[in-house]
Scaffold this motif. Structure first.
Motif, PDB file in Angstrom:
ATOM      1  N   ILE A  38      -7.809 -26.355  11.694  1.00 57.39           N
ATOM      2  CA  ILE A  38      -7.241 -25.448  12.687  1.00 57.39           C
ATOM      3  C   ILE A  38      -6.658 -24.191  12.037  1.00 57.39           C
ATOM      4  O   ILE A  38      -5.754 -23.569  12.589  1.00 57.39           O
ATOM      5  CB  ILE A  38      -6.158 -26.161  13.525  1.00 57.39           C
ATOM      6  N   ALA A  39      -7.166 -23.800  10.886  1.00 60.29           N
ATOM      7  CA  ALA A  39      -6.618 -22.658  10.147  1.00 60.29           C
ATOM      8  C   ALA A  39      -6.689 -21.388  10.989  1.00 60.29           C
ATOM      9  O   ALA A  39      -7.696 -21.097  11.622  1.00 60.29           O
ATOM     10  CB  ALA A  39      -7.368 -22.472   8.832  1.00 60.29           C
ATOM     11  N   LYS A  40      -5.596 -20.655  10.988  1.00 59.70           N
ATOM     12  CA  LYS A  40      -5.493 -19.383  11.702  1.00 59.70           C
ATOM     13  C   LYS A  40      -5.104 -18.296  10.708  1.00 59.70           C
ATOM     14  O   LYS A  40      -4.287 -18.520   9.820  1.00 59.70           O
ATOM     15  CB  LYS A  40      -4.417 -19.443  12.794  1.00 59.70           C
ATOM     16  N   LEU A  41      -5.686 -17.124  10.874  1.00 56.31           N
ATOM     17  CA  LEU A  41      -5.370 -15.967  10.051  1.00 56.31           C
ATOM     18  C   LEU A  41      -4.503 -15.032  10.871  1.00 56.31           C
ATOM     19  O   LEU A  41      -4.796 -14.767  12.039  1.00 56.31           O
ATOM     20  CB  LEU A  41      -6.644 -15.239   9.617  1.00 56.31           C
ATOM     21  N   SER A  42      -3.462 -14.536  10.261  1.00 53.74           N
ATOM     22  CA  SER A  42      -2.557 -13.602  10.919  1.00 53.74           C
ATOM     23  C   SER A  42      -2.427 -12.361  10.037  1.00 53.74           C
ATOM     24  O   SER A  42      -2.217 -12.472   8.831  1.00 53.74           O
ATOM     25  CB  SER A  42      -1.193 -14.261  11.099  1.00 53.74           C
ATOM     26  N   VAL A  43      -2.558 -11.189  10.649  1.00 55.57           N
ATOM     27  CA  VAL A  43      -2.401  -9.924   9.934  1.00 55.57           C
ATOM     28  C   VAL A  43      -1.380  -9.092  10.694  1.00 55.57           C
ATOM     29  O   VAL A  43      -1.491  -8.927  11.909  1.00 55.57           O
ATOM     30  CB  VAL A  43      -3.740  -9.155   9.843  1.00 55.57           C
ATOM     31  N   GLU A  44      -0.370  -8.590   9.966  1.00 58.10           N
ATOM     32  CA  GLU A  44       0.676  -7.793  10.594  1.00 58.10           C
ATOM     33  C   GLU A  44       0.857  -6.502   9.814  1.00 58.10           C
ATOM     34  O   GLU A  44       0.924  -6.502   8.582  1.00 58.10           O
ATOM     35  CB  GLU A  44       1.989  -8.563  10.620  1.00 58.10           C
ATOM     36  N   TRP A  45       0.941  -5.402  10.540  1.00 60.78           N
ATOM     37  CA  TRP A  45       1.161  -4.099   9.934  1.00 60.78           C
ATOM     38  C   TRP A  45       2.013  -3.268  10.870  1.00 60.78           C
ATOM     39  O   TRP A  45       1.706  -3.156  12.066  1.00 60.78           O
ATOM     40  CB  TRP A  45      -0.175  -3.417   9.665  1.00 60.78           C
ATOM     41  N   GLN A  46       3.105  -2.722  10.354  1.00 59.18           N
ATOM     42  CA  GLN A  46       4.052  -1.911  11.117  1.00 59.18           C
ATOM     43  C   GLN A  46       4.513  -2.612  12.401  1.00 59.18           C
ATOM     44  O   GLN A  46       4.570  -2.018  13.471  1.00 59.18           O
ATOM     45  CB  GLN A  46       3.459  -0.539  11.441  1.00 59.18           C
ATOM     46  N   GLY A  47       4.808  -3.882  12.294  1.00 60.44           N
ATOM     47  CA  GLY A  47       5.331  -4.642  13.430  1.00 60.44           C
ATOM     48  C   GLY A  47       4.309  -5.106  14.444  1.00 60.44           C
ATOM     49  O   GLY A  47       4.653  -5.778  15.399  1.00 60.44           O
ATOM     50  N   VAL A  48       3.051  -4.760  14.256  1.00 60.50           N
ATOM     51  CA  VAL A  48       2.000  -5.179  15.178  1.00 60.50           C
ATOM     52  C   VAL A  48       1.145  -6.220  14.472  1.00 60.50           C
ATOM     53  O   VAL A  48       0.681  -6.002  13.356  1.00 60.50           O
ATOM     54  CB  VAL A  48       1.125  -3.976  15.616  1.00 60.50           C
TER      55      VAL A  48
ATOM     56  N   THR B  57       0.847  -1.187   0.000  1.00 60.58           N
ATOM     57  CA  THR B  57       0.000   0.000   0.000  1.00 60.58           C
ATOM     58  C   THR B  57       0.884   1.239   0.000  1.00 60.58           C
ATOM     59  O   THR B  57       2.102   1.147   0.216  1.00 60.58           O
ATOM     60  CB  THR B  57      -0.915   0.036   1.243  1.00 60.58           C
ATOM     61  N   SER B  58       0.270   2.382  -0.213  1.00 55.13           N
ATOM     62  CA  SER B  58       1.034   3.627  -0.189  1.00 55.13           C
ATOM     63  C   SER B  58       1.539   3.942   1.218  1.00 55.13           C
ATOM     64  O   SER B  58       2.538   4.624   1.385  1.00 55.13           O
ATOM     65  CB  SER B  58       0.173   4.773  -0.716  1.00 55.13           C
ATOM     66  N   GLY B  59       0.865   3.427   2.242  1.00 54.68           N
ATOM     67  CA  GLY B  59       1.261   3.681   3.629  1.00 54.68           C
ATOM     68  C   GLY B  59       2.178   2.634   4.220  1.00 54.68           C
ATOM     69  O   GLY B  59       2.566   2.733   5.378  1.00 54.68           O
ATOM     70  N   GLY B  60       2.518   1.608   3.482  1.00 51.69           N
ATOM     71  CA  GLY B  60       3.379   0.548   3.992  1.00 51.69           C
ATOM     72  C   GLY B  60       2.869  -0.813   3.559  1.00 51.69           C
ATOM     73  O   GLY B  60       1.957  -0.927   2.753  1.00 51.69           O
ATOM     74  N   GLU B  61       3.486  -1.834   4.097  1.00 50.11           N
ATOM     75  CA  GLU B  61       3.122  -3.204   3.724  1.00 50.11           C
ATOM     76  C   GLU B  61       2.308  -3.851   4.841  1.00 50.11           C
ATOM     77  O   GLU B  61       2.630  -3.725   6.016  1.00 50.11           O
ATOM     78  CB  GLU B  61       4.377  -4.023   3.454  1.00 50.11           C
ATOM     79  N   ILE B  62       1.265  -4.571   4.429  1.00 48.45           N
ATOM     80  CA  ILE B  62       0.428  -5.339   5.350  1.00 48.45           C
ATOM     81  C   ILE B  62       0.655  -6.804   5.006  1.00 48.45           C
ATOM     82  O   ILE B  62       0.500  -7.202   3.856  1.00 48.45           O
ATOM     83  CB  ILE B  62      -1.057  -4.977   5.176  1.00 48.45           C
ATOM     84  N   THR B  63       1.035  -7.596   5.987  1.00 46.85           N
ATOM     85  CA  THR B  63       1.279  -9.022   5.769  1.00 46.85           C
ATOM     86  C   THR B  63       0.072  -9.809   6.267  1.00 46.85           C
ATOM     87  O   THR B  63      -0.330  -9.670   7.420  1.00 46.85           O
ATOM     88  CB  THR B  63       2.549  -9.473   6.507  1.00 46.85           C
ATOM     89  N   VAL B  64      -0.494 -10.613   5.369  1.00 45.89           N
ATOM     90  CA  VAL B  64      -1.651 -11.447   5.697  1.00 45.89           C
ATOM     91  C   VAL B  64      -1.254 -12.892   5.430  1.00 45.89           C
ATOM     92  O   VAL B  64      -0.740 -13.208   4.360  1.00 45.89           O
ATOM     93  CB  VAL B  64      -2.882 -11.069   4.840  1.00 45.89           C
ATOM     94  N   GLY B  65      -1.478 -13.777   6.379  1.00 47.38           N
ATOM     95  CA  GLY B  65      -1.121 -15.175   6.201  1.00 47.38           C
ATOM     96  C   GLY B  65      -1.675 -16.000   7.337  1.00 47.38           C
ATOM     97  O   GLY B  65      -2.707 -15.660   7.913  1.00 47.38           O
ATOM     98  N   GLY B  66      -0.970 -17.070   7.654  1.00 47.65           N
ATOM     99  CA  GLY B  66      -1.408 -17.874   8.778  1.00 47.65           C
ATOM    100  C   GLY B  66      -1.073 -19.341   8.629  1.00 47.65           C
ATOM    101  O   GLY B  66      -0.257 -19.736   7.803  1.00 47.65           O
ATOM    102  N   ILE B  67      -1.747 -20.133   9.441  1.00 48.47           N
ATOM    103  CA  ILE B  67      -1.587 -21.586   9.422  1.00 48.47           C
ATOM    104  C   ILE B  67      -2.651 -22.143   8.493  1.00 48.47           C
ATOM    105  O   ILE B  67      -3.837 -21.972   8.732  1.00 48.47           O
ATOM    106  CB  ILE B  67      -1.738 -22.180  10.833  1.00 48.47           C
ATOM    107  N   ALA B  68      -2.214 -22.815   7.442  1.00 47.38           N
ATOM    108  CA  ALA B  68      -3.136 -23.281   6.411  1.00 47.38           C
ATOM    109  C   ALA B  68      -3.439 -24.769   6.555  1.00 47.38           C
ATOM    110  O   ALA B  68      -3.077 -25.581   5.709  1.00 47.38           O
ATOM    111  CB  ALA B  68      -2.557 -22.982   5.028  1.00 47.38           C
ATOM    112  N   LEU B  69      -4.094 -25.137   7.617  1.00 45.23           N
ATOM    113  CA  LEU B  69      -4.607 -26.493   7.811  1.00 45.23           C
ATOM    114  C   LEU B  69      -6.072 -26.340   8.179  1.00 45.23           C
ATOM    115  O   LEU B  69      -6.393 -25.801   9.236  1.00 45.23           O
ATOM    116  CB  LEU B  69      -3.857 -27.234   8.921  1.00 45.23           C
ATOM    117  N   VAL B  70      -6.947 -26.796   7.289  1.00 49.06           N
ATOM    118  CA  VAL B  70      -8.361 -26.448   7.360  1.00 49.06           C
ATOM    119  C   VAL B  70      -9.055 -26.633   8.714  1.00 49.06           C
ATOM    120  O   VAL B  70      -9.784 -25.750   9.111  1.00 49.06           O
ATOM    121  CB  VAL B  70      -9.124 -27.109   6.193  1.00 49.06           C
TER     122      VAL B  70
END
Length: 165
Positions: A121-131, A106-119
């Protein structure tokens, strides 16, 4: 039609790339091998090989379904952010085959979206500016509008405000 124009203006092609996690698939193979080896003394080598094939096949399917779920969530988040006025330059895989993770540029920085991909127990993780924040992927998918709104506010509105020293 308006969403198409927003996509073209943002620079994003509209496609979230596949992100299969080789490390997770390796864990599936090792676990299947250990579980199948238990069958050698009781059913012999043919039963152990059959158990290995079934377990690896099931593990790969579970991972692919989990990756598709996380990709759908990422796609939904990006579409909602663009519709709300966010400037998305591109969405790329974060690591070449080593994580189920995408970087939203994005213009304001990078947002990382990912997680554990096992249906199951799937977990979503979102990280932006170290948080970062992690949540159950099924819960995130069920509440995608609210999640996109809260993340938009945090990443685009608060993040674009001038920093005071």
């Amino acid at each position: 039609m308006q969403l198409e124009q927003a996509t073209q203006e943002s620079g994003w092609s509209g496609t979230i790339p596949s992100a299969i996690d080789v490390r997770l698939l390796g864990l599936v193979v090792i676990t299947a091998g250990l579980a199948a080896s238990v069958n050698v003394p009781y059913g012999g080598l043919p039963v152990a090989v059959a158990a290995f094939v079934v377990l690896v096949g099931g593990g790969v399917v579970v991972h692919v379904l989990g990756e598709r779920k996380l990709r759908r969530i990422t796609d939904g988040l990006v579409e909602r952010w663009i519709a709300a006025g966010g400037e998305i330059d591109d969405v790329t895989r974060s690591a070449d085959g080593m994580r189920t993770e995408w970087t939203v540029h994005t213009s304001g920085g990078e947002i990382t979206v990912g997680g554990i991909a096992l249906v199951p127990i799937a977990k979503l993780s979102v990280e932006w500016q170290g948080v970062g924040d992690t949540m159950d992927a099924s819960e995130a998918e069920a509440n995608l509008d609210a999640l996109a709104d809260s993340l938009y506010e945090e990443c685009f509105e608060i993040g674009s405000a001038p920093q005071r020293s």
